[in-house]
Design an enzyme around this catalytic site. Structure first.
Site, PDB file in Angstrom:
ATOM      1  CG  HIS A  20      -2.084   0.936   1.062  1.00 50.00           C
ATOM      2  ND1 HIS A  20      -2.002   2.268   1.374  1.00 50.00           N
ATOM      3  CD2 HIS A  20      -3.336   0.723   0.576  1.00 50.00           C
ATOM      4  CE1 HIS A  20      -3.169   2.837   1.100  1.00 50.00           C
ATOM      5  NE2 HIS A  20      -3.999   1.932   0.614  1.00 50.00           N
ATOM      6  CG  ASP A  40      -8.313  -4.404  -3.410  1.00 53.64           C
ATOM      7  OD1 ASP A  40      -9.524  -4.207  -3.225  1.00 53.64           O
ATOM      8  OD2 ASP A  40      -7.570  -3.608  -3.995  1.00 53.64           O
TER       9      ASP A  40
HETATM   10  N1  ACO Z   1       3.938  -7.656  -4.591  1.00 52.46           N
HETATM   11  C1  ACO Z   1       5.267  -7.698  -4.691  1.00 52.46           C
HETATM   12  N2  ACO Z   1       6.056  -6.642  -4.458  1.00 52.46           N
HETATM   13  C2  ACO Z   1       5.447  -5.492  -4.120  1.00 52.46           C
HETATM   14  C3  ACO Z   1       4.067  -5.377  -4.007  1.00 52.46           C
HETATM   15  C4  ACO Z   1       3.304  -6.512  -4.251  1.00 52.46           C
HETATM   16  N3  ACO Z   1       1.970  -6.470  -4.156  1.00 52.46           N
HETATM   17  N4  ACO Z   1       3.753  -4.130  -3.631  1.00 52.46           N
HETATM   18  C5  ACO Z   1       4.898  -3.473  -3.525  1.00 52.46           C
HETATM   19  N5  ACO Z   1       5.923  -4.293  -3.833  1.00 52.46           N
HETATM   20  C6  ACO Z   1       7.342  -3.942  -3.850  1.00 52.46           C
HETATM   21  C7  ACO Z   1       7.687  -3.348  -5.210  1.00 52.46           C
HETATM   22  O1  ACO Z   1       8.106  -4.325  -6.126  1.00 52.46           O
HETATM   23  C8  ACO Z   1       8.782  -2.393  -4.837  1.00 52.46           C
HETATM   24  O2  ACO Z   1       9.960  -3.123  -4.629  1.00 52.46           O
HETATM   25  P1  ACO Z   1      11.375  -2.543  -5.140  1.00 52.46           P
HETATM   26  O3  ACO Z   1      11.568  -1.257  -4.396  1.00 52.46           O
HETATM   27  O4  ACO Z   1      12.333  -3.615  -4.781  1.00 52.46           O
HETATM   28  O5  ACO Z   1      11.210  -2.338  -6.609  1.00 52.46           O
HETATM   29  C9  ACO Z   1       8.347  -1.863  -3.480  1.00 52.46           C
HETATM   30  O6  ACO Z   1       7.545  -2.913  -2.909  1.00 52.46           O
HETATM   31  C10 ACO Z   1       7.505  -0.588  -3.581  1.00 52.46           C
HETATM   32  O7  ACO Z   1       6.416  -0.848  -4.460  1.00 52.46           O
HETATM   33  P2  ACO Z   1       5.709   0.243  -5.356  1.00 52.46           P
HETATM   34  O8  ACO Z   1       4.875  -0.438  -6.385  1.00 52.46           O
HETATM   35  O9  ACO Z   1       6.710   1.253  -5.841  1.00 52.46           O
HETATM   36  O10 ACO Z   1       4.805   0.931  -4.260  1.00 52.46           O
HETATM   37  P3  ACO Z   1       3.682   1.979  -4.541  1.00 52.46           P
HETATM   38  O11 ACO Z   1       3.495   2.718  -3.298  1.00 52.46           O
HETATM   39  O12 ACO Z   1       3.961   2.760  -5.776  1.00 52.46           O
HETATM   40  O13 ACO Z   1       2.420   1.071  -4.908  1.00 52.46           O
HETATM   41  C11 ACO Z   1       0.652  -0.393  -4.734  1.00 52.46           C
HETATM   42  C12 ACO Z   1       1.428   0.715  -4.042  1.00 52.46           C
HETATM   43  C13 ACO Z   1       0.242   0.055  -6.151  1.00 52.46           C
HETATM   44  C14 ACO Z   1      -0.625  -0.677  -3.960  1.00 52.46           C
HETATM   45  C15 ACO Z   1       1.543  -1.659  -4.821  1.00 52.46           C
HETATM   46  O14 ACO Z   1       1.831  -2.108  -3.515  1.00 52.46           O
HETATM   47  C16 ACO Z   1       0.883  -2.749  -5.647  1.00 52.46           C
HETATM   48  O15 ACO Z   1       1.023  -2.741  -6.887  1.00 52.46           O
HETATM   49  N6  ACO Z   1       0.168  -3.697  -4.999  1.00 52.46           N
HETATM   50  C17 ACO Z   1      -0.536  -4.719  -5.733  1.00 52.46           C
HETATM   51  C18 ACO Z   1      -1.827  -4.168  -6.286  1.00 52.46           C
HETATM   52  C19 ACO Z   1      -2.842  -3.938  -5.191  1.00 52.46           C
HETATM   53  O16 ACO Z   1      -3.062  -4.775  -4.335  1.00 52.46           O
HETATM   54  N7  ACO Z   1      -3.533  -2.783  -5.304  1.00 52.46           N
HETATM   55  C20 ACO Z   1      -4.582  -2.410  -4.326  1.00 52.46           C
HETATM   56  C21 ACO Z   1      -4.082  -1.320  -3.398  1.00 52.46           C
HETATM   57  S1  ACO Z   1      -5.284  -0.917  -2.211  1.00 52.46           S
HETATM   58  C22 ACO Z   1      -6.425  -0.068  -3.091  1.00 52.46           C
HETATM   59  O17 ACO Z   1      -6.171   0.650  -3.985  1.00 52.46           O
HETATM   60  C23 ACO Z   1      -7.798  -0.226  -2.746  1.00 52.46           C
END
Ligand code: ACO
Length: 371
Positions: free
Chosen positions: A257, A308
């Site tokens: 998140h 989610d």
């Molecule tokens: N699975 C694996 N790795 C993850 C995940 C995940 N679900 N979420 C974050 N990471 C890792 C990323 O790969 C990244 O690692 P790195 O720095 O080694 O490259 C680090 O954690 C940061 O991730 P970002 O995607 O840059 O974080 P951001 O804050 O931009 O994104 C988000 C947040 C979009 C929710 C992300 O965690 C994600 O894509 N999760 C999966 C999709 C999801 O569940 N979305 C629902 C969110 S809640 C909502 O909107 C209702």
């Protein structure tokens, strides 16, 4: 230097919702989400988000009655829905149909607060009908008339399934609606506020929000979660799945998140609901698999489940078609979107940030033949 994705940027002030990502605290208008999930109901929460206080008995009765009386769709809207492809994406269907509601709303262009509240009531009351009717139409099932009593959760399940829902399903749906109602400047709410700040109409702002919620990095994640659980299929296959995800640097939906760096407080309730429903319905497999995934992802990656993750198994056990999970998110979040739109209108200034320019400079125009 601003971080990509406007991370940690405070882009406005609001009294509607407070998210403390470090401590995992979520508050609607001063009330902790745990208190609301345990003691309140979705109708009260909508009132709270819009009017900044919990309703007294007569305010509550009047408010519920207004929501109940506005559930029916205009015949032209239903006729339009009948012409739509049965295999349409339900979020596309929802976005398009909500846009159509404006054409049959005599107050659509009326921008005073009372008119906007009336529109917010209508769109909140009609989104569940749109979702349920779309599902009935694509399955050649009759369209039942919405009831003029009962809460949003029970009416939605009744329209969707064509039978009176049981108490457990209604209660589970009602809590899920409370938990998804608002979340500060999440992507779809921000989209709604940007649109509203141009002083466009409420429907246009809601349509912008629905389109934004659809994305798999936002509301679209819940249906990806259930697809993953079904694909894994068995608790003994969880480890292999997790290794594949991590070794191949894939994202696992329902985790991580932007704001929460600890447990998402909404996941806490959905986890309990998933466990309870699994036990009561004899389908503990989904909770067991989810818990095992949660433990592994936390241990290996330090990532917590978001709203989610457990909502997916809850909706699955409630018998809801997978591609309706994100529309159901919208059915709840409409309360937060409209609260933010009303707040934006009440103290508006155009939202128009700047971009740091990274493009070419001082190029000279060349005639097309000489390029
Ligand atoms: N699975 C694996 N790795 C993850 C995940 C995940 N679900 N979420 C974050 N990471 C890792 C990323 O790969 C990244 O690692 P790195 O720095 O080694 O490259 C680090 O954690 C940061 O991730 P970002 O995607 O840059 O974080 P951001 O804050 O931009 O994104 C988000 C947040 C979009 C929710 C992300 O965690 C994600 O894509 N999760 C999966 C999709 C999801 O569940 N979305 C629902 C969110 S809640 C909502 O909107 C209702």
């Amino acid at each position: 230097m601003i971080k990509a994705g406007l991370e940690d940027v405070v882009a406005g002030s609001s009294s509607i919702c407070d998210v403390n990502g470090k401590e995992g605290i979520l508050v609607y208008q001063g009330y902790n989400i745990h208190d609301l999930a345990q003691n309140s109901n979705f109708e009260e929460v909508i009132y709270l988000l819009w009017f900044g206080k919990l309703p007294n008995e007569s305010e509550y009765a009047t408010f519920c009655s207004a929501l109940q009386k506005n559930r029916k769709l205009n015949e032209n809207v239903i006729n339009f829905m009948k012409t739509c492809p049965k295999d349409a994406n339900p979020m596309d269907m929802l976005r398009t149909t909500v846009s159509l509601l404006a054409l049959y709303d005599s107050q659509a262009q009326d921008s005073d607060r009372e008119a906007n509240i009336s529109k917010a009531i209508r769109v909140t009351a009609q989104i569940p009908t749109i979702i349920a009717y779309f599902n009935c139409l694509r399955n050649n099932k009759p369209l039942l008339s919405p009831k003029e009593d009962g809460n949003i959760a029970s009416n939605f399940l009744y329209l969707l399934n064509g039978v009176e829902p049981d108490e457990l399903s209604v209660k589970s749906m009602d809590i899920a609606l409370i938990l998804h109602a608002d979340h500060e400047l999440n992507a779809s709410t921000f989209a709604a506020r940007v649109a509203a700040a141009t002083l466009t109409d409420l429907y246009s702002a809601v349509v912008a929000a629905i389109g934004t919620l659809k994305g798999p990095l936002h509301g679209g994640a819940n249906q990806e979660v259930i697809k993953t659980l079904i694909e894994i299929g068995d608790i003994n296959k969880v480890d292999a799945f997790i290794h594949d995800v991590f070794n191949n640097h894939k994202k696992i939906m329902g985790f991580g998140h932007r704001v929460y760096k600890t447990e998402d407080p909404r996941a806490h309730h959905l986890r309990i609901m998933s466990k309870d429903l699994g036990q009561k319905l004899g389908q503990s497999k989904w909770y067991d698999m989810s818990k095992k995934i949660e433990d592994s992802v936390l241990k290996e990656k330090g990532l917590y489940p978001n709203v989610d993750f457990y909502s997916a198994s809850v909706y699955y056990m409630l018998g809801i078609p997978m591609d309706l999970y994100t529309p159901i998110f919208a059915m709840s979040r409409i309360s937060g979107w409209t609260a933010h739109i009303l707040e934006q209108y009440a103290n508006n200034r155009l939202i128009r940030p700047r971009a740091e320019y990274t493009g070419a400079k001082n190029l000279k125009y060349a005639a097309i033949k000489s390029r």
